[in-house]
Every structure is written in structure tokens, then in C-alpha cells.
Enzyme design. Structure first.
Site, mmCIF file in Angstrom:
data_model
loop_
_atom_site.group_PDB
_atom_site.id
_atom_site.type_symbol
_atom_site.label_atom_id
_atom_site.label_comp_id
_atom_site.label_asym_id
_atom_site.label_seq_id
_atom_site.Cartn_x
_atom_site.Cartn_y
_atom_site.Cartn_z
ATOM 1 N N LYS A 162 41.475 -24.433 -107.223
ATOM 2 C CA LYS A 162 42.458 -25.509 -107.055
ATOM 3 C C LYS A 162 43.451 -25.526 -108.217
ATOM 4 O O LYS A 162 44.624 -25.864 -108.034
ATOM 5 C CB LYS A 162 41.751 -26.860 -106.893
ATOM 6 C CG LYS A 162 41.018 -26.989 -105.546
ATOM 7 C CD LYS A 162 41.967 -26.866 -104.357
ATOM 8 C CE LYS A 162 41.307 -27.125 -103.019
ATOM 9 N NZ LYS A 162 42.221 -27.039 -101.875
ATOM 10 N N TYR A 177 35.389 -23.523 -107.179
ATOM 11 C CA TYR A 177 36.286 -24.479 -106.523
ATOM 12 C C TYR A 177 37.351 -24.990 -107.492
ATOM 13 O O TYR A 177 38.543 -24.995 -107.175
ATOM 14 C CB TYR A 177 35.482 -25.646 -105.945
ATOM 15 C CG TYR A 177 36.344 -26.633 -105.172
ATOM 16 C CD1 TYR A 177 36.844 -26.303 -103.921
ATOM 17 C CD2 TYR A 177 36.671 -27.881 -105.710
ATOM 18 C CE1 TYR A 177 37.651 -27.196 -103.210
ATOM 19 C CE2 TYR A 177 37.472 -28.779 -105.012
ATOM 20 C CZ TYR A 177 37.963 -28.432 -103.758
ATOM 21 O OH TYR A 177 38.763 -29.317 -103.062
HETATM 22 N N1 LIG Z 1 37.570 -34.362 -99.065
HETATM 23 C C1 LIG Z 1 37.791 -34.404 -100.376
HETATM 24 O O1 LIG Z 1 37.147 -35.157 -101.132
HETATM 25 C C2 LIG Z 1 38.878 -33.549 -100.996
HETATM 26 C C3 LIG Z 1 39.320 -33.864 -102.293
HETATM 27 C C4 LIG Z 1 40.309 -33.079 -102.868
HETATM 28 C C5 LIG Z 1 40.843 -32.016 -102.156
HETATM 29 N N2 LIG Z 1 40.402 -31.744 -100.902
HETATM 30 C C6 LIG Z 1 41.025 -30.636 -100.167
HETATM 31 O O2 LIG Z 1 41.561 -31.148 -98.960
HETATM 32 C C7 LIG Z 1 41.576 -30.132 -97.954
HETATM 33 C C8 LIG Z 1 40.914 -30.648 -96.681
HETATM 34 O O3 LIG Z 1 39.593 -31.051 -97.007
HETATM 35 P P1 LIG Z 1 38.660 -31.825 -95.960
HETATM 36 O O4 LIG Z 1 37.816 -32.744 -96.760
HETATM 37 O O5 LIG Z 1 39.452 -32.323 -94.830
HETATM 38 O O6 LIG Z 1 37.724 -30.603 -95.502
HETATM 39 P P2 LIG Z 1 37.037 -30.274 -94.095
HETATM 40 O O7 LIG Z 1 36.751 -31.527 -93.349
HETATM 41 O O8 LIG Z 1 35.925 -29.328 -94.421
HETATM 42 O O9 LIG Z 1 38.205 -29.495 -93.328
HETATM 43 C C9 LIG Z 1 38.630 -28.248 -93.795
HETATM 44 C C10 LIG Z 1 39.547 -27.662 -92.756
HETATM 45 O O10 LIG Z 1 39.951 -26.364 -93.231
HETATM 46 C C11 LIG Z 1 39.684 -25.431 -92.180
HETATM 47 N N3 LIG Z 1 39.469 -24.107 -92.720
HETATM 48 C C12 LIG Z 1 38.542 -23.698 -93.620
HETATM 49 N N4 LIG Z 1 38.631 -22.386 -93.819
HETATM 50 C C13 LIG Z 1 39.639 -21.941 -93.018
HETATM 51 C C14 LIG Z 1 40.213 -20.685 -92.749
HETATM 52 N N5 LIG Z 1 39.751 -19.575 -93.324
HETATM 53 N N6 LIG Z 1 41.249 -20.613 -91.889
HETATM 54 C C15 LIG Z 1 41.720 -21.709 -91.284
HETATM 55 N N7 LIG Z 1 41.202 -22.938 -91.466
HETATM 56 C C16 LIG Z 1 40.173 -23.037 -92.320
HETATM 57 C C17 LIG Z 1 38.467 -25.963 -91.462
HETATM 58 O O11 LIG Z 1 38.314 -25.360 -90.200
HETATM 59 P P3 LIG Z 1 36.903 -25.413 -89.392
HETATM 60 O O12 LIG Z 1 36.808 -26.784 -88.791
HETATM 61 O O13 LIG Z 1 37.050 -24.319 -88.385
HETATM 62 O O14 LIG Z 1 35.818 -25.159 -90.400
HETATM 63 C C18 LIG Z 1 38.858 -27.428 -91.401
HETATM 64 O O15 LIG Z 1 39.789 -27.634 -90.368
HETATM 65 C C19 LIG Z 1 40.877 -28.927 -98.589
HETATM 66 O O16 LIG Z 1 41.847 -28.043 -99.096
HETATM 67 C C20 LIG Z 1 40.084 -29.536 -99.730
HETATM 68 O O17 LIG Z 1 39.825 -28.611 -100.767
HETATM 69 C C21 LIG Z 1 39.430 -32.477 -100.300
#
Ligand SMILES: NC(=O)c1ccc[n+]([C@@H]2O[C@H](COP(=O)([O-])OP(=O)(O)OC[C@H]3O[C@@H](n4cnc5c(N)ncnc54)[C@H](OP(=O)(O)O)[C@@H]3O)[C@@H](O)[C@H]2O)c1
Length: 231
Positions: A160, A156
Site C-alpha cells: 500500500k 500488505y
Molecule cells: N476493508 C478495509 O478495512 C480496508 C482498509 C483500507 C484499505 N482497504 C482496501 O480497499 C480495497 C477494497 O477492500 P474490501 O475491504 O472491499 O475487500 P474485499 O471485500 O475483499 O473486496 C476485494 C475486491 O477485490 C477483488 N479482487 C481481488 N483480487 C482481484 C484480482 N486479482 N482481480 C480483480 N479483482 C480482484 C475481489 O474480487 P473477488 O470477490 O472475486 O474475490 C473483490 O471484489 C482493497 O484495495 C483494500 O486493500 C480496505
């Protein structure tokens, strides 16, 4: 009013960002890999949904074709879709595990950006926001005072870091666009990302801010909700 396409728009930070951007008066397209989930999410915020799996070339091409049937240009692309990958020790990391994470978090950004670039070029103020992470920041993972330094995830974190570097390289090569990376900060979004104390709203502050920059806005920056952070 900008036209905004956001991947991973059906849930978590993607959906909350879309909701906030809609409330600001923008037109929103949610890119979602599951049609039903996408339509449900879109109906909740009066947006449109388009099926897209960022790991699949054909799906990305089809999504852009569907988009072209509705719009003649794109103002803002938010590459938000991401996955944490397997939580395994460095000794258990394999190329296959790495590929799965990079295929979504890195190659996914490239696939989607590549197909949308011609439509972004037709915008008066084209903007790309890549959702990276503080876990991909060398300055943070090597700073013992930062929570990011407590995490050890070869796949991961390196995905990133790659997403951040590709942001810089796109920004350098696309001087007519604003291309920035953001770190949402640790946010429990209830799905795959369950660590973090920020509210979902806080987790979307940097995304919303960078998606709404004007023509005089920055490019090639990396920021969280409090401002610039180290690469
Ligand atoms: N939450 C945190 O603490 C955090 C911190 C830093 C960075 N981020 C980044 O922020 C972004 C969003 O995170 P989140 O926490 O909102 O995650 P999340 O709730 O798991 O949502 C991820 C989203 O990405 C979609 N996705 C995953 N693989 C995909 C694919 N192959 N094609 C199209 N869509 C896909 C998922 O679709 P499905 O619903 O169909 O699975 C979901 O809509 C990510 O890039 C993550 O790395 C998150």
C-alpha cells in the site's frame, strides 16, 4: 454524469462505492474477476459488469477491449481491487508471498491504469482514484496513537505504501489528470478484511469524494473520510 470503472466492484467497498456513485447519477462499470458475481452485482445496481483479473495482462487487455465496444472514453478509474495477503511474521515472509500481494495491489494498478490511460485522456476531466490504506502510511504506522501502528504486515503495508507512491508519480507525470490515493479506514467488509469498526458506507466516503472531484479538484493527495492524511 461521469463514466466510472471500478475494479473489485462486485463486493465490499468496491460494490458500495459503485452503488453510491450510481445513486449520484453516474454510469458504472464494475470490473470483476468472476463473471457470475459481476453480473449479479451489476444487476442489483443497474450497472454493467466486465470481467477483469488485475493480475493477468491478457484479462486486463480484454476488459479494456470490451469496454471500448461500449464507450469512447473513461472519466473515472477507481483502482480498488486488493488483497491482504498472508498474515505471517516478518521472519516467514518470502519473495513469493510478497510478489502475490504486489501483483494485485501494486502491479494490478499499473496494468489497469496503463490500458485505460488512452481512454482517460479523451475525458474532459480524467480522474484516477487509487485505493491505498492507512497501513501504507509512514505517518500512521509510526504514530503510536494510531490503530495502524499496531499492525505488522510486511507485504500488505509495503504494497500500500507502493500504491501511494505510484499515485504521486502518476500525478506528477500526468498533469492533465487528477490522481489521488485514499484510505478507506478500518472497515469490516465481511470478506478478507474483517478488522475495523466503520460501516461500509463510512469506508466508501473517501472513495466517493475523490471519484467525484471537479476540474478544480486536487491531485497527488492522500486522504481518508476526514481529510488529508500523512503519506
Ligand atoms: N476493508 C478495509 O478495512 C480496508 C482498509 C483500507 C484499505 N482497504 C482496501 O480497499 C480495497 C477494497 O477492500 P474490501 O475491504 O472491499 O475487500 P474485499 O471485500 O475483499 O473486496 C476485494 C475486491 O477485490 C477483488 N479482487 C481481488 N483480487 C482481484 C484480482 N486479482 N482481480 C480483480 N479483482 C480482484 C475481489 O474480487 P473477488 O470477490 O472475486 O474475490 C473483490 O471484489 C482493497 O484495495 C483494500 O486493500 C480496505
Amino acid at each position: 454524469m461521469s463514466i466510472i470503472f471500478i475494479t473489485g466492484g462486485n463486493t465490499g467497498l468496491g460494490f458500495e462505492s459503485a452503488k453510491r456513485l450510481k445513486e449520484l447519477g453516474h454510469k458504472i462499470y464494475l470490473g470483476c474477476r468472476d463473471e457470475e458475481k459481476g453480473e449479479k452485482a451489476a444487476s442489483e445496481i443497474d450497472a454493467e459488469s466486465i470481467v477483469i483479473d488485475v493480475t493477468d495482462d491478457e484479462s486486463v487487455k480484454k476488459a479494456v477491449e470490451s469496454y471500448r465496444q461500449k464507450e469512447t472514453h473513461l472519466d473515472v478509474l477507481i483502482n480498488n481491487a486488493g488483497m491482504p495477503g498472508a498474515q505471517v511474521l516478518p521472519k516467514d515472509i518470502t519473495a513469493d508471498l510478497m510478489y502475490k500481494v504486489f501483483n494485485t495491489n501494486v502491479f494490478g494498478i499499473v496494468r489497469v491504469t496503463h490500458e485505460f490511460l488512452p481512454l482517460l485522456e479523451l475525458s474532459e476531466n480524467p480522474v484516477i482514484v487509487n485505493v491505498s490504506s492507512g497501513l501504507g502510511s509512514f505517518g500512521q504506522v509510526l504514530n503510536p496513537e494510531k490503530i495502524e501502528s499496531k499492525v505488522n504486515s510486511v507485504s500488505y503495508c509495503s504494497s500500500k505504501a507502493a500504491a501511494s507512491m505510484l499515485t504521486v508519480q502518476y500525478a506528477k507525470g500526468l498533469p492533465n489528470m487528477k490522481v489521488n490515493a485514499v484510505d478507506p479506514g478500518p472497515t469490516n467488509t465481511g470478506g478478507q478484511f474483517t478488522h475495523g469498526t466503520q460501516t461500509i458506507q463510512e469506508g466508501t466516503d473517501a472513495i466517493v469524494r475523490m471519484a467525484t472531484i471537479g476540474r478544480d479538484g486536487p491531485t497527488a493527495t492522500f486522504s481518508d473520510r476526514n481529510g488529508i492524511i500523512p503519506w
